[in-house]
Design a protein around this motif. Structure first.
Motif, PDB file in Angstrom:
ATOM      1  N   THR A  59       1.468   1.011 -10.525  1.00 15.55           N
ATOM      2  CA  THR A  59       0.353   1.032  -9.582  1.00 15.55           C
ATOM      3  C   THR A  59      -0.555  -0.164  -9.808  1.00 15.55           C
ATOM      4  N   ALA A  75       1.390   6.590  -6.992  1.00 14.10           N
ATOM      5  CA  ALA A  75       0.301   7.507  -7.343  1.00 14.10           C
ATOM      6  C   ALA A  75       0.756   8.965  -7.221  1.00 14.10           C
ATOM      7  N   GLN A  76       1.476   9.286  -6.162  1.00 14.59           N
ATOM      8  CA  GLN A  76       1.977  10.658  -5.997  1.00 14.59           C
ATOM      9  C   GLN A  76       2.950  11.012  -7.117  1.00 14.59           C
ATOM     10  N   ARG A 110       0.834   4.147  -2.936  1.00 21.60           N
ATOM     11  CA  ARG A 110       0.671   5.582  -2.655  1.00 21.60           C
ATOM     12  C   ARG A 110       1.821   6.388  -3.264  1.00 21.60           C
ATOM     13  N   GLU A 131       0.827  -1.208   0.000  1.00 21.30           N
ATOM     14  CA  GLU A 131       0.000   0.000   0.000  1.00 21.30           C
ATOM     15  C   GLU A 131       0.862   1.258   0.000  1.00 21.30           C
ATOM     16  N   ASN A 132       1.960   1.257   0.740  1.00 22.69           N
ATOM     17  CA  ASN A 132       2.876   2.406   0.746  1.00 22.69           C
ATOM     18  C   ASN A 132       3.486   2.616  -0.633  1.00 22.69           C
TER      19      ASN A 132
END
Length: 59
Positions: free
Chosen positions: A46, A24-25, A21, A17-18
């Motif tokens: 992703t 995505a950023q 994220r 999950e990290n």
């Protein structure tokens, strides 16, 4: 990813999950910078992370 000892860290849902994220950023930053090629690569990363996370959650 490899730890300082050279061992591969366990692939836990939290780690994945990290990573998602972070991808995505970075994708949003690439899109803002006008780099659709980089954004597309990060979108694929992703998607791979989501597939891996879904696989872990189904077991």
């Amino acid at each position: 990813m490899v730890s300082r000892t050279g061992d591969t860290p366990e692939r836990t849902p939290g780690r994945i999950e990290n990573e998602i994220r972070g991808f995505a950023q970075a994708r949003h930053a690439a899109e803002a910078a006008g780099r659709p090629d980089i954004a597309q690569l990060l979108r694929a990363a992703t998607d791979c992370g989501l597939d891996e996370l879904n696989g872990l959650n189904q077991t």
